[in-house]
Design an enzyme around this catalytic site. Structure first.
Site, short mmCIF file in Angstrom:
data_model
loop_
_atom_site.label_atom_id
_atom_site.label_comp_id
_atom_site.label_asym_id
_atom_site.label_seq_id
_atom_site.Cartn_x
_atom_site.Cartn_y
_atom_site.Cartn_z
N GLU A 1 0.81 -1.22 0.00
CA GLU A 1 0.00 0.00 0.00
C GLU A 1 0.85 1.28 0.00
O GLU A 1 0.32 2.37 -0.24
CB GLU A 1 -0.97 -0.02 1.18
CG GLU A 1 -2.05 -1.09 0.98
CD GLU A 1 -2.94 -1.32 2.20
OE1 GLU A 1 -4.15 -1.48 2.03
OE2 GLU A 1 -2.41 -1.37 3.33
N ASP B 1 -12.05 -6.85 -3.10
CA ASP B 1 -12.88 -8.06 -3.00
C ASP B 1 -14.24 -7.66 -2.45
O ASP B 1 -14.44 -6.51 -2.06
CB ASP B 1 -12.20 -9.07 -2.06
CG ASP B 1 -12.04 -8.50 -0.65
OD1 ASP B 1 -12.96 -8.64 0.16
OD2 ASP B 1 -11.01 -7.86 -0.38
#
Ligand code: ADE
Length: 260
Positions: free
Chosen positions: A39, A226
Protein backbone atom coordinates in the site's frame (compact mmCIF):
# COMPACT_ATOMS: atom_id res chain seq x y z
CA UNK A 1 -18.50 13.22 20.65
CA UNK A 2 -16.02 13.14 23.49
CA UNK A 3 -15.29 16.38 25.31
CA UNK A 4 -11.76 17.24 24.31
CA UNK A 5 -9.07 18.24 26.78
CA UNK A 6 -7.02 21.30 26.03
CA UNK A 7 -3.85 20.25 24.22
CA UNK A 8 -0.45 21.86 24.14
CA UNK A 9 0.88 22.18 20.62
CA UNK A 10 4.54 22.10 19.76
CA UNK A 11 5.80 23.16 16.39
CA UNK A 12 7.74 20.52 14.38
CA UNK A 13 10.41 23.14 13.85
CA UNK A 14 10.80 23.68 17.59
CA UNK A 15 14.33 23.35 18.91
CA UNK A 16 16.04 24.52 22.06
CA UNK A 17 17.78 27.51 20.47
CA UNK A 18 15.26 28.63 17.86
CA UNK A 19 11.89 30.18 18.58
CA UNK A 20 9.09 27.89 17.33
CA UNK A 21 7.44 28.85 14.08
CA UNK A 22 3.77 29.67 14.36
CA UNK A 23 1.38 27.16 12.78
CA UNK A 24 0.66 29.62 9.98
CA UNK A 25 4.36 30.12 9.18
CA UNK A 26 5.41 26.51 8.73
CA UNK A 27 4.56 24.37 5.71
CA UNK A 28 1.95 21.65 6.11
CA UNK A 29 3.32 18.16 6.79
CA UNK A 30 1.10 15.37 5.54
CA UNK A 31 1.13 11.84 6.96
CA UNK A 32 0.49 9.04 4.49
CA UNK A 33 -0.33 5.69 6.05
CA UNK A 34 -0.83 2.29 4.48
CA UNK A 35 -1.28 -0.94 6.44
CA UNK A 36 0.97 -3.11 4.24
CA UNK A 37 4.10 -2.67 2.12
CA UNK A 38 2.07 -3.03 -1.06
CA UNK A 39 0.00 0.00 0.00
CA UNK A 40 3.00 2.36 0.24
CA UNK A 41 5.64 0.82 -2.07
CA UNK A 42 4.60 2.97 -5.03
CA UNK A 43 5.18 6.15 -3.02
CA UNK A 44 8.59 5.47 -1.49
CA UNK A 45 10.87 5.74 -4.58
CA UNK A 46 9.51 9.22 -5.38
CA UNK A 47 10.25 10.74 -1.96
CA UNK A 48 12.94 13.42 -2.25
CA UNK A 49 15.52 13.78 0.55
CA UNK A 50 14.16 10.59 2.04
CA UNK A 51 15.22 9.73 5.57
CA UNK A 52 14.12 6.76 7.62
CA UNK A 53 13.33 6.87 11.31
CA UNK A 54 12.44 3.68 13.17
CA UNK A 55 10.24 4.00 16.25
CA UNK A 56 8.95 0.99 18.14
CA UNK A 57 9.55 -1.23 15.13
CA UNK A 58 7.79 1.01 12.62
CA UNK A 59 9.72 2.76 9.85
CA UNK A 60 8.75 6.37 9.07
CA UNK A 61 9.97 7.82 5.75
CA UNK A 62 10.29 11.59 5.81
CA UNK A 63 10.94 13.91 2.86
CA UNK A 64 9.00 15.62 0.11
CA UNK A 65 6.60 14.06 -2.36
CA UNK A 66 5.12 16.08 -5.20
CA UNK A 67 6.60 19.13 -3.45
CA UNK A 68 4.79 18.45 -0.15
CA UNK A 69 6.41 17.64 3.19
CA UNK A 70 5.39 14.09 4.00
CA UNK A 71 5.90 11.27 6.48
CA UNK A 72 5.02 7.93 4.91
CA UNK A 73 4.65 4.81 7.01
CA UNK A 74 3.39 1.24 6.99
CA UNK A 75 1.26 0.88 10.09
CA UNK A 76 0.86 -2.88 10.03
CA UNK A 77 -2.56 -4.50 9.91
CA UNK A 78 -5.29 -3.83 12.47
CA UNK A 79 -6.62 -1.14 14.78
CA UNK A 80 -3.88 -1.14 17.44
CA UNK A 81 -1.07 -0.84 14.87
CA UNK A 82 -3.00 1.93 13.15
CA UNK A 83 -3.63 3.81 16.41
CA UNK A 84 0.00 3.54 17.55
CA UNK A 85 1.47 4.80 14.27
CA UNK A 86 -1.07 7.62 14.02
CA UNK A 87 -0.19 8.74 17.53
CA UNK A 88 3.55 8.67 16.70
CA UNK A 89 2.93 10.64 13.49
CA UNK A 90 1.14 13.33 15.46
CA UNK A 91 3.27 13.42 18.62
CA UNK A 92 6.76 12.72 17.20
CA UNK A 93 6.52 13.99 13.60
CA UNK A 94 3.98 16.77 14.23
CA UNK A 95 2.01 16.05 11.07
CA UNK A 96 -0.82 18.44 10.27
CA UNK A 97 -3.10 16.13 8.31
CA UNK A 98 -3.47 12.42 7.57
CA UNK A 99 -4.22 10.41 4.43
CA UNK A 100 -4.79 6.67 4.71
CA UNK A 101 -4.27 4.82 1.41
CA UNK A 102 -5.09 1.19 0.75
CA UNK A 103 -7.56 -1.52 -0.16
CA UNK A 104 -10.88 -2.69 1.27
CA UNK A 105 -13.65 -5.20 0.89
CA UNK A 106 -16.80 -3.94 -0.81
CA UNK A 107 -19.91 -3.87 1.41
CA UNK A 108 -22.53 -1.81 -0.43
CA UNK A 109 -24.12 -3.50 -3.45
CA UNK A 110 -23.21 -0.28 -5.32
CA UNK A 111 -19.45 -0.93 -5.19
CA UNK A 112 -17.47 -3.36 -7.34
CA UNK A 113 -13.84 -4.51 -7.25
CA UNK A 114 -11.50 -1.75 -8.54
CA UNK A 115 -13.97 0.99 -7.50
CA UNK A 116 -12.69 3.67 -5.14
CA UNK A 117 -14.34 4.59 -1.84
CA UNK A 118 -13.48 7.94 -0.23
CA UNK A 119 -14.46 8.17 3.44
CA UNK A 120 -17.06 10.61 4.69
CA UNK A 121 -16.89 8.95 8.11
CA UNK A 122 -15.37 5.91 9.77
CA UNK A 123 -17.03 3.51 12.22
CA UNK A 124 -15.81 0.50 14.23
CA UNK A 125 -18.12 -2.39 13.35
CA UNK A 126 -16.50 -4.64 15.98
CA UNK A 127 -17.33 -2.36 18.93
CA UNK A 128 -20.24 -3.84 20.86
CA UNK A 129 -21.41 -2.34 24.15
CA UNK A 130 -25.05 -3.06 23.36
CA UNK A 131 -25.34 -5.03 26.63
CA UNK A 132 -25.06 -1.66 28.36
CA UNK A 133 -27.65 -0.05 26.10
CA UNK A 134 -25.21 1.61 23.69
CA UNK A 135 -25.77 1.66 19.94
CA UNK A 136 -23.62 -0.88 17.98
CA UNK A 137 -20.26 0.72 17.16
CA UNK A 138 -20.57 3.36 19.89
CA UNK A 139 -17.80 3.62 22.48
CA UNK A 140 -18.66 4.90 25.93
CA UNK A 141 -17.50 8.49 26.39
CA UNK A 142 -18.52 9.38 22.83
CA UNK A 143 -21.84 10.71 21.61
CA UNK A 144 -21.44 9.55 17.99
CA UNK A 145 -20.18 6.23 16.60
CA UNK A 146 -18.81 8.02 13.53
CA UNK A 147 -15.44 9.70 13.23
CA UNK A 148 -15.76 12.18 10.39
CA UNK A 149 -13.34 12.81 7.55
CA UNK A 150 -12.26 16.35 6.73
CA UNK A 151 -14.27 18.10 4.02
CA UNK A 152 -11.27 19.80 2.36
CA UNK A 153 -9.36 16.52 2.11
CA UNK A 154 -12.51 14.71 0.91
CA UNK A 155 -12.98 17.26 -1.88
CA UNK A 156 -9.38 16.93 -3.05
CA UNK A 157 -9.49 13.12 -2.82
CA UNK A 158 -12.67 12.98 -4.91
CA UNK A 159 -11.18 15.25 -7.60
CA UNK A 160 -7.99 13.18 -7.67
CA UNK A 161 -9.93 9.89 -7.81
CA UNK A 162 -12.07 11.18 -10.67
CA UNK A 163 -8.91 11.90 -12.64
CA UNK A 164 -7.43 8.46 -11.93
CA UNK A 165 -10.43 6.11 -12.34
CA UNK A 166 -13.26 8.26 -13.75
CA UNK A 167 -16.34 9.63 -11.96
CA UNK A 168 -18.48 6.50 -12.31
CA UNK A 169 -16.05 4.41 -10.27
CA UNK A 170 -15.74 6.74 -7.27
CA UNK A 171 -18.03 6.47 -4.23
CA UNK A 172 -18.25 8.68 -1.19
CA UNK A 173 -19.45 7.11 2.04
CA UNK A 174 -18.97 5.42 5.38
CA UNK A 175 -16.09 2.98 5.81
CA UNK A 176 -16.40 0.32 8.54
CA UNK A 177 -13.34 -0.93 10.41
CA UNK A 178 -12.81 -4.04 12.52
CA UNK A 179 -10.02 -6.39 13.58
CA UNK A 180 -11.06 -9.11 11.14
CA UNK A 181 -10.73 -9.90 7.46
CA UNK A 182 -14.37 -10.23 6.43
CA UNK A 183 -15.15 -13.14 4.13
CA UNK A 184 -18.74 -13.92 4.95
CA UNK A 185 -21.77 -12.81 2.97
CA UNK A 186 -24.09 -12.63 5.97
CA UNK A 187 -21.53 -10.72 8.06
CA UNK A 188 -21.13 -8.18 5.29
CA UNK A 189 -24.88 -7.84 4.94
CA UNK A 190 -25.10 -7.12 8.69
CA UNK A 191 -22.42 -4.42 8.43
CA UNK A 192 -24.27 -2.85 5.51
CA UNK A 193 -27.64 -2.89 7.27
CA UNK A 194 -26.31 -1.61 10.60
CA UNK A 195 -23.80 1.00 9.37
CA UNK A 196 -24.76 1.66 5.70
CA UNK A 197 -21.03 1.20 5.03
CA UNK A 198 -19.62 1.23 1.51
CA UNK A 199 -16.49 -0.72 2.41
CA UNK A 200 -14.87 -2.69 5.20
CA UNK A 201 -11.21 -2.69 6.26
CA UNK A 202 -9.05 -3.00 9.36
CA UNK A 203 -7.48 0.39 10.20
CA UNK A 204 -9.42 3.47 9.09
CA UNK A 205 -11.59 4.13 12.14
CA UNK A 206 -8.65 3.64 14.51
CA UNK A 207 -6.70 6.32 12.63
CA UNK A 208 -9.82 8.49 12.60
CA UNK A 209 -10.41 8.13 16.33
CA UNK A 210 -6.84 9.25 17.11
CA UNK A 211 -7.11 12.06 14.53
CA UNK A 212 -10.32 13.21 16.21
CA UNK A 213 -8.73 13.20 19.67
CA UNK A 214 -5.84 15.35 18.38
CA UNK A 215 -8.06 17.47 16.14
CA UNK A 216 -6.21 16.55 12.93
CA UNK A 217 -7.91 16.39 9.52
CA UNK A 218 -8.07 13.00 7.85
CA UNK A 219 -9.31 11.20 4.76
CA UNK A 220 -9.25 7.48 3.90
CA UNK A 221 -8.88 6.33 0.29
CA UNK A 222 -9.66 2.67 -0.38
CA UNK A 223 -9.79 0.77 -3.66
CA UNK A 224 -12.01 -2.32 -3.50
CA UNK A 225 -10.08 -5.59 -3.80
CA UNK A 226 -12.88 -8.06 -3.00
CA UNK A 227 -16.53 -8.28 -1.94
CA UNK A 228 -15.82 -9.57 1.61
CA UNK A 229 -17.73 -12.74 0.74
CA UNK A 230 -16.87 -16.44 0.42
CA UNK A 231 -14.24 -15.85 -2.31
CA UNK A 232 -12.77 -12.74 -0.68
CA UNK A 233 -9.40 -14.31 0.16
CA UNK A 234 -8.88 -15.42 -3.46
CA UNK A 235 -10.00 -12.10 -4.95
CA UNK A 236 -7.92 -10.24 -2.39
CA UNK A 237 -4.70 -12.02 -3.44
CA UNK A 238 -5.40 -11.49 -7.10
CA UNK A 239 -6.38 -7.83 -6.79
CA UNK A 240 -4.19 -6.68 -3.89
CA UNK A 241 -1.30 -5.09 -5.82
CA UNK A 242 -3.29 -3.35 -8.55
CA UNK A 243 -5.90 -1.95 -6.16
CA UNK A 244 -3.31 -0.85 -3.57
CA UNK A 245 -1.33 0.92 -6.32
CA UNK A 246 -4.51 2.56 -7.54
CA UNK A 247 -5.07 4.18 -4.13
CA UNK A 248 -1.40 5.28 -4.02
CA UNK A 249 -1.83 6.87 -7.44
CA UNK A 250 -4.81 8.84 -6.14
CA UNK A 251 -2.77 9.90 -3.11
CA UNK A 252 0.04 11.17 -5.36
CA UNK A 253 -2.46 13.11 -7.43
CA UNK A 254 -3.92 14.60 -4.24
CA UNK A 255 -0.49 15.82 -3.13
CA UNK A 256 0.11 17.43 -6.51
CA UNK A 257 -3.28 19.15 -6.31
CA UNK A 258 -2.60 20.39 -2.78
CA UNK A 259 0.64 21.96 -3.99
CA UNK A 260 -1.11 23.90 -6.78
N1 ADE B 1 -9.21 -5.37 3.20
C1 ADE B 1 -9.40 -5.83 1.95
N2 ADE B 1 -10.42 -6.71 1.91
C2 ADE B 1 -10.88 -6.82 3.19
C3 ADE B 1 -11.89 -7.59 3.79
N3 ADE B 1 -12.64 -8.42 3.09
N4 ADE B 1 -12.07 -7.46 5.14
C4 ADE B 1 -11.29 -6.60 5.85
N5 ADE B 1 -10.32 -5.88 5.33
C5 ADE B 1 -10.10 -5.97 4.01
Amino acid sequence: MLLKEKESHQSPAASLDAPPLSDAARPETIAIIGAMDVEIEKLLPDIQNRQEVTLRGHIYHTGTLCGQNVVVTRSGVGKVNAAVTTTELIKEFHVDSLIFTGIAGGVSPQVSPSDVVISTALVQHDVDLTTFGLQPGLLNGFSDRHFYADQRLINIAVLAAHEVVGEDNVHLGIIATGDQFMADRQGVRNVYEEYQAMAVEMEGAAVAQVAFLYNKPLVVIRTISDKADGTAHLDYHQMKASTAHNSSGITLKMLAMMKD
